[in-house]
Design an enzyme around this catalytic site. Structure first.
Site, PDB file in Angstrom:
ATOM      1  N   GLU A 267       0.835  -1.215   0.000  1.00 54.83           N
ATOM      2  CA  GLU A 267       0.000   0.000   0.000  1.00 54.83           C
ATOM      3  C   GLU A 267       0.868   1.263   0.000  1.00 54.83           C
ATOM      4  O   GLU A 267       0.466   2.282  -0.571  1.00 54.83           O
ATOM      5  CB  GLU A 267      -0.964   0.000   1.198  1.00 54.83           C
ATOM      6  CG  GLU A 267      -1.951  -1.171   1.229  1.00 54.83           C
ATOM      7  CD  GLU A 267      -2.776  -1.353  -0.042  1.00 54.83           C
ATOM      8  OE1 GLU A 267      -3.064  -0.343  -0.725  1.00 54.83           O
ATOM      9  OE2 GLU A 267      -3.109  -2.521  -0.362  1.00 54.83           O
ATOM     10  N   GLU A 296      -0.882  -0.676  -9.806  1.00 58.48           N
ATOM     11  CA  GLU A 296      -0.466  -1.959  -9.247  1.00 58.48           C
ATOM     12  C   GLU A 296       1.019  -2.208  -9.531  1.00 58.48           C
ATOM     13  O   GLU A 296       1.694  -2.903  -8.785  1.00 58.48           O
ATOM     14  CB  GLU A 296      -1.364  -3.058  -9.832  1.00 58.48           C
ATOM     15  CG  GLU A 296      -1.542  -4.272  -8.961  1.00 58.48           C
ATOM     16  CD  GLU A 296      -2.161  -3.993  -7.594  1.00 58.48           C
ATOM     17  OE1 GLU A 296      -1.921  -4.793  -6.681  1.00 58.48           O
ATOM     18  OE2 GLU A 296      -2.877  -2.976  -7.432  1.00 58.48           O
TER      19      GLU A 296
END
Ligand code: ZN
Length: 503
Positions: A267, A296
């Site tokens: 994250e 991503e």
């Protein structure tokens, strides 16, 4: 610039401002409901969420915006780059929603609420038949929307483009073929080797110390704590309000050291992308990551390429051992790295290792593509799912909860989203390969010099936000178009070394 263009740009910037404010509100509501909001407050909260999403729709879809976009397209070549990017962004958003009749759009939003509830119930009861009628409606509606919106080449392309602009079925067919050809034999060879010892990872690790390590690692990676925060939620995620307010979450487990650490690193990778978007874009819908795949790529680069690398732990193991002196007493960096890179075919996507992960995505990709091109009997889906798992991943689910019901995405209408996860890993490998031409990643990692790595990423990727396309980012950062070979090379090289295979 003539007065007419000046006026059009004023209107475009006003639209951007309003849409950015609405998106900010939606993000805040989303973050709140995933973290601190009370369970009982759901009904008032849904009223507000529904009000704000209607506001989003009405602000974008109206004759005024239709006229504005038409007039801007006439003078497109005279616009500056940022205004062109804004025009392209709103044109895309407009074309995504405007062909769909208002009533169908509103009915679909209600259907998604019902189908998410049905999915949750079905998953808990391990009974696909509870979810099946809703899934059928979601698929039928998705296909009808594609008819309204139109498509080029393949109906699935329209959905893929919502998450990863420019990606097509043709391209993904080739991508997954290449992954299959190198990953399936790699997994087989790894399976023949002794498994690494992972038992020490499930000792008891105090949550307070885990949190202290999470905060330490975020700062070490270059996350500005004044421009963001760390909270806890059931599933880790990142929510950006603006580049100066990026909220990441993680989830701690007392008997699991690894998932919380790597969730935080993952994250933080998303968070760093958002924090380093250029201030020159201003308060705008474009001041955010450009696509799911590029996003991503940043989280996975940090999590897997940097984080699951022994050089990285040369810099950070001392801190981890300081926090867990007894739990990790006899554990070397090599033990730790082998344990955190354990490869094992498994049923659940979110728990999968880096090597088998893309195979999980391939199953979903092939099923989604099939659903979009044929009339598949919905009752057959659990079996189709299990067959594909057996074929690609090498394991067969014995329950529906561990099979077709494991992911929330389809219940929320998110079809076309999964491939961006696999693309992210592949982009990450290509970016790392490009970085290596200018600097030594391992040397930076070993010395805890995360700034040099972050500066490279900020300069080549983050700063642009959504002002250029994913393929432009890849081309500019790496000097070539997307090439999955970097990813397969990376996996073969890394895991041959870890498992003592001959390359
Ligand atoms: Zn992610």
């Amino acid at each position: 610039m003539n007065d007419r263009i000046k006026k059009l740009l004023e209107d475009l910037n006003d639209l951007d401002h309003d849409m950015a404010a609405i998106t900010y509100t939606e993000s805040l509501l989303g973050f709140d409901s995933m973290t601190t909001a009370s369970k009982d407050g759901v009904s008032a909260r849904s009223e507000v969420i529904s009000f704000v999403s209607t506001l989003y729709f009405n602000t974008l879809i109206n004759p005024r915006v239709d006229r504005l976009l038409k007039e801007l397209s006439d003078v497109y070549n005279e616009l500056d780059d940022l205004s062109k990017a804004k025009y392209n962004y709103f044109r895309r958003e407009y074309e995504k929603i405007s062909p769909i009749p208002v009533k169908e759009y509103a009915d679909y939003q209600s259907l998604l609420v019902e189908s998410s509830n049905a999915w949750e119930e079905a998953k808990n009861a391990n009974d696909f038949s509870i979810f099946a009628p809703y899934l059928k409606k979601v698929i039928d509606t998705t296909k009808r929307f594609i008819d309204h919106r139109g498509y080029e080449g393949h109906p699935y392309n329209t959905l893929l483009n919502d998450y990863e602009p420019g990606v097509t079925v043709d391209m993904l067919d080739g991508f997954f073929e290449e992954l299959k050809a190198s990953i399936v034999p790699l997994v087989q060879r790894i399976q023949e080797k002794p498994k690494p010892n992972t038992s020490f990872l499930s000792n008891t690790f105090s949550i307070d110390e885990q949190e202290a390590f999470s905060l330490y690692i975020m700062e070490s990676l270059g996350f500005r704590m004044d421009g963001g925060s760390l909270s806890e939620s059931e599933h880790p995620f990142t929510q950006n309000m603006s580049p100066d307010d990026v909220r990441i979450t993680t989830h701690f487990h007392e008997n699991d050291l690894i998932n919380p650490i790597f969730s935080t690193i993952h994250e933080t990778g998303h968070g760093l992308y958002e924090q380093n978007i250029s201030k020159s874009i201003g308060f705008s819908c474009l001041a955010t990551g450009v696509s799911m795949g590029i996003h991503e790529s940043q989280s996975r680069l940090y999590e897997n390429n940097f984080g699951r690398n022994s050089a990285f732990w040369q810099a950070h193991m001392p801190k981890l051992k300081e926090l867990f002196p007894n739990e990790l007493k006899d554990i070397s960096i090599q033990d730790f790295i082998r344990a955190t890179n354990k490869v094992e075919p498994s049923l659940i996507r979110i728990d999968a290792d880096e090597v088998t992960y893309p195979l999980h995505i391939m199953v979903r990709y092939e099923l989604e593509k099939m659903l979009m091109e044929e009339d598949v009997d919905i009752q057959e889906l659990p079996k189709l799912w299990a067959d594909k798992y057996e074929q690609y991943v090498g394991v067969r689910p014995t329950t529906e909860a561990e099979g077709i019901l494991q992911d929330v995405h389809w219940s929320e209408g998110l079809m076309g989203y999964f491939p961006s996860y696999a693309l992210g890993s592949a982009y990450a490998a290509q970016f790392e390969h490009a970085m290596e031409k200018e600097l030594s990643v391992d040397e930076c990692l070993k010395h805890g010099d995360m700034k040099t790595l972050l500066d490279w990423l900020a300069h080549h990727i983050h700063q642009y936000g959504s002002t250029i396309t994913p393929s432009e980012i890849i081309q500019r950062a790496t000097g070539e178009a997307f090439n999955p070979k970097y990813f397969t090379d990376y996996l073969v090289k890394k895991y041959s070394l870890l498992y003592g295979l001959k390359e």
